[in-house]
Design a protein around this motif. Structure first.
Motif: not given
Length: 249
Positions: A32-38, A6-8, A246-249, A234-241
């Protein structure tokens, strides 16, 4: 097994201080990076500060663009080698905004991909279709042509270091996301094209993302599709929460 990502992509948002504050807010709450790369792609001016803030965390910092030469009389451009030596991991290339506003052609994108790989960066290459084709109900063929041109001359080892992002340009910044089946179709066609260009084993090693109005409402369906290895947000990555949701979906 392909590790999802998941990349912002912040585009031209956030000051250096705002970028560092964002990284500090999210870096300790990532899988962890071995489960999901951010990854987070910020403005060039912020990248080194973001990288320094992210040290020791799973978060990777990405550039939004680079040039196809490492140095020279290219005022305002960013060297891929300089990015790599600054600790930057990914670089986004071929985004529809670069193609539309800055007139970048597939030939230019191809040069940039090769230069980024040679410098040690991992490119995230964006490919799109057109609204006209989608409205007409036809299959997504334009994205296939993009892969054939953008990846021309890359070895099998090279292509396995590239991540592709299917981004229909009618879905970018419009709030109109492709539905999961449309997104999966585009990603599937990219993988089939890579298989045609190389072989099935190579295609199975390449990560393919979906991008275009990704939100907390559609992330789960998108990530649950076997043809989609992650998202470029894109836009949804601008807010940290929101990014953490998204990352912890």
């Amino acid at each position: 097994m392909r590790v999802p990502i998941i990349a912002g992509n912040w585009k031209m948002h956030k000051t250096v201080a705002e970028s560092v504050d964002f990284v500090n807010q999210v870096k300790d709450q990532l899988p962890p990076a071995n489960e999901l790369e951010t990854a987070l792609a910020g403005p060039t001016l912020s990248l080194v500060s973001m990288h320094n803030a992210a040290i020791g965390s799973p978060l990777k910092i990405a550039a939004e663009n680079c040039y196809y030469q490492n140095e020279g009389a290219y005022t305002g451009e960013t060297s891929p080698l300089a990015l790599y030596q600054a600790g930057i991991h990914h670089v986004i290339l071929g985004h529809s905004e670069r193609r539309r506003y800055f007139h970048e052609t597939d030939e230019i994108i191809n040069k940039k991909i090769k230069a980024a790989l040679a410098a040690g960066l991992c490119p995230i290459v964006c490919c799109d279709d057109t609204m006209g084709r989608r409205v007409a109900g036809s299959q997504v063929h334009w994205v296939v042509n993009r892969i054939l041109l953008d990846a021309q001359g890359l070895s099998a080892d090279d292509i396995c270091r590239v991540t592709f992002a299917y981004e229909p340009n009618w879905a970018i910044g419009t709030g109109q996301s492709a539905d999961p089946s449309q997104a999966a179709e585009g990603c599937y066609l990219i993988r089939q094209t890579i298989s045609y260009m190389y072989n099935r084993d190579v295609a199975d090693n390449v990560r393919i993302l979906y991008g275009g109005s990704v939100t907390t409402d559609n992330i789960h369906q998108l990530m649950n599709n076997r043809d989609i290895d992650g998202v470029l947000v894109g836009g949804a990555s601008l807010d940290p929460q929101t990014f953490l949701q998204l990352v912890n979906h």
